[in-house]
Design a protein around this motif. Structure first.
Motif, short mmCIF file in Angstrom:
data_model
loop_
_atom_site.label_atom_id
_atom_site.label_comp_id
_atom_site.label_asym_id
_atom_site.label_seq_id
_atom_site.Cartn_x
_atom_site.Cartn_y
_atom_site.Cartn_z
N THR A 1 0.83 -1.21 0.00
CA THR A 1 0.00 0.00 0.00
C THR A 1 0.86 1.26 0.00
O THR A 1 0.56 2.23 -0.70
N GLU B 1 -1.05 -3.51 -6.53
CA GLU B 1 -0.99 -2.15 -6.00
C GLU B 1 -2.30 -1.41 -6.21
O GLU B 1 -2.75 -0.65 -5.36
N ALA C 1 -4.62 -2.52 -3.58
CA ALA C 1 -4.19 -2.01 -2.28
C ALA C 1 -4.52 -0.53 -2.12
O ALA C 1 -4.83 -0.07 -1.01
N ALA C 2 -4.46 0.23 -3.20
CA ALA C 2 -4.68 1.68 -3.13
C ALA C 2 -6.16 2.06 -3.22
O ALA C 2 -6.51 3.22 -2.99
N SER D 1 -7.69 3.68 -0.02
CA SER D 1 -7.06 4.97 0.23
C SER D 1 -7.58 6.03 -0.73
O SER D 1 -7.88 7.17 -0.34
N ASN E 1 -3.77 7.33 5.37
CA ASN E 1 -4.33 7.04 4.04
C ASN E 1 -4.78 8.29 3.29
O ASN E 1 -4.83 8.27 2.07
#
Length: 205
Positions: free
Chosen positions: A55, A70, A73-74, A77, A111
């Motif tokens: 992240t 990725e 994971a993002a 956020s 985040n």
């Protein structure tokens, strides 16, 4: 139409005073602004994972440079940043634990504090991008930390004002619910004082 973002962070559920007062406050704001929309993030019941290697790498890259892992994971956020940027008013609720905020709220901050999105670096220094917002911090504490000898141990408010200001949010009001450990009378008095303050702030909003 006003947009309100409510972020609560206590793991204590319905027993949490910070959550109770913050939620009541948002209801009072809605009375003053009937068309307001509210987005709620309950970090106590739905905590955000602390940043990990994937992240951390993902949120430092533009979306088109992320691999599939990725990108996944993002995703959260990116959603959190979008919620913050869309809000006109932000209400953050936390207890004072070990002289600072809950780690759940810290994870939310990690985040949303994103270079190029909520702040940027310039030749003149850092510049906040999450501007034009009113922020209210609802802070509950067993002792008295807004003034007096224990004030120096209150790291929550200085930290929040610093990191929020870094992102461009400098108009911050703090609502204390404090001294709750000093017996039933003090407990009720602390709640009543916070409710009076939120009523005044709602009317002024």
């Amino acid at each position: 139409m006003p947009s309100i973002l409510l972020v609560t962070s206590s793991p204590r559920g319905n027993e949490s005073l910070s959550t109770k007062i913050a939620t009541e406050f948002v209801d009072k704001l809605k009375v003053q602004h009937p068309g307001a929309t509210v987005v709620t993030r309950d970090l106590g019941q739905n905590p955000i994972a602390h940043l990990d290697t994937v992240t951390t790498s993902a949120i430092r890259k533009p979306a088109d440079a992320r691999n599939s892992e990725e990108a996944a994971a993002a995703k959260l956020s990116d959603e959190l940043v979008a919620e913050l940027l869309a809000a006109d008013t932000v209400v953050l609720a936390t207890g004072l634990i070990n002289f600072n905020i809950y780690s759940t709220l810290k994870s939310w901050i990690d985040n949303v504090a994103r270079a190029g999105m909520t702040f940027r670096y310039t030749a003149e220094g850092p510049q906040g991008l999450a501007t034009g917002k009113k922020v209210y911090v609802v802070l509950s504490a067993a002792g008295i930390y807004s003034e007096g000898p224990a004030m120096a141990m209150n790291h929550a408010v200085p930290y929040l004002k610093t990191v929020l200001g870094f992102m461009g949010m400098r108009d911050v009001e703090v609502i204390y619910i404090e001294g709750t450990a000093f017996g039933p009378e003090a407990y009720e008095k602390a709640i009543a004082a916070a409710q009076d303050r939120t009523q005044q702030l709602a009317l002024a909003a």
